[in-house]
Design an enzyme around this catalytic site. Structure first.
Site, short mmCIF file in Angstrom:
data_model
loop_
_atom_site.label_atom_id
_atom_site.label_comp_id
_atom_site.label_asym_id
_atom_site.label_seq_id
_atom_site.Cartn_x
_atom_site.Cartn_y
_atom_site.Cartn_z
N LYS A 287 -11.08 -31.07 -7.05
CA LYS A 287 -9.93 -31.68 -6.37
C LYS A 287 -9.81 -31.23 -4.92
CE LYS A 287 -7.61 -31.97 -10.83
NZ LYS A 287 -6.59 -31.37 -11.72
N LEU A 288 -10.50 -30.17 -4.57
CA LEU A 288 -10.61 -29.70 -3.19
C LEU A 288 -12.07 -29.36 -2.95
CD1 LEU A 288 -9.32 -28.67 -0.47
CD2 LEU A 288 -9.12 -26.43 -1.59
#
Length: 319
Positions: A287-288
């Site tokens: 997600k990052l």
């Protein structure tokens, strides 16, 4: 790493004066370094860079903030043009509509006798007092009026939110600002509040008349999908946790993760909650991005967000 890698930049002592601007104060935080000052310094740096370098910029926040005077700042941030999409909760819609219609929220205190408040028909949200008649009923009336006026059998939540924002005349309204800038407001838990309850009861009323109504929640997801997959770089300012935080990072995993993430939170990570999870945990979920830039600042957003945003404006407008 060598010893020298750990002792590159010394802490500096500071002084302040009545002439210091917020930008001056941020610079001094960077010199102070310990402890939250360092986090604020980094948050301003990362967010400024993210807003400049990204073509998809998320603003995520929780509804409790909209019951405070921070609502005006959030509307200003939406209107600024620095954000492309808002992700929040149904309570944001409720509080914004209620206050835009002129219904007052009042300064209160945490230690109030809640039994007495309940008998007095007053809701308490932290240290904010809300008369019962100022919250649910006016929101539900407006939502139903808008739905009847539209007369559609199917509508996307973000389109309905724009239609409501269009009918609000308050300059401090987040929904009004979003409609003006055509910034979609995505509310993944839209039935979790008065706004959503009004949609449900409107649908039930139509059923009694032999008519159908569909809230096309997947249209919001399609919009998010298109925005994420058409972007080159993405950045997010996430204020608070819960579904509004997760929906932002969830969608970004499908494109390799956020390039920039700044979290403002009071939640801790020791309980394994999504709200308390730091950006480094998001890397393990995709997600990052591993090389993405991030910052986490712990504290009350009503104190921190105005300072951080003023610091960001000083940087991005100067660049």
């Amino acid at each position: 790493m060598n010893r020298e890698d750990f002792i590159k930049e010394p802490v500096e002592d500071i002084r302040v004066s009545e002439r210091d601007t917020v930008a001056d104060l941020i610079e001094k935080y960077c010199k102070v370094h310990g402890f939250t000052a360092a986090d604020v310094c980094r948050a301003v740096e990362v967010l400024s860079e993210g807003l400049r370098n990204s073509d998809l910029r998320f603003l995520s926040f929780t509804a409790n903030l909209v019951a405070t005077g921070l609502r005006g700042l959030l509307a200003q941030m939406v209107r600024s043009g620095y954000f492309d999409v808002v992700v929040t909760t149904c309570g944001t819609l409720d509080h914004d509509v209620a206050r835009s219609l002129g219904h007052k929220y009042y300064k209160g205190y945490f230690e109030a006798d809640d039994v007495v408040l309940a008998k007095s028909d007053i809701h308490r949200l932290g240290n904010v007092f809300i008369p019962v008649e100022n919250y649910g009923p006016p929101v539900e009336r407006l939502v139903k009026d808008v739905l009847r006026e539209l007369g559609k059998t199917m509508v996307a939540p973000y389109e309905l939110i724009w239609e409501v924002g269009k009918r609000l005349s308050d300059e401090n309204s987040i929904l009004r600002a979003a409609w003006e800038r055509k910034v979609p407001v995505i509310v993944p838990g839209i039935t979790d509040g008065a706004f959503g309850t009004a949609i449900f009861t409107y649908s039930e009323e139509l059923k009694l008349q032999g008519k159908d109504f569909c809230l096309d929640v997947l249209a919001d997801e399609k919009l998010l999908s298109d925005m994420v997959f058409s972007s080159k770089r993405s950045a997010a300012l996430v204020v608070g946790g819960g579904i509004s935080k997760h929906h932002v990072i969830w969608w970004n995993q499908f494109k390799g993760g956020l390039d920039y993430a700044v979290y403002l939170t009071t939640a801790q990570e020791y309980d394994g909650s999504l709200s308390g999870a730091r950006p480094r945990e998001a890397i393990t979920w995709g997600k990052l991005k591993p090389e993405g830039r991030s910052a986490t600042v712990y504290g009350d957003a009503t104190v921190l967000l105005p300072i951080i945003w003023a610091g960001v404006l000083a940087k991005v407008q100067k660049a």
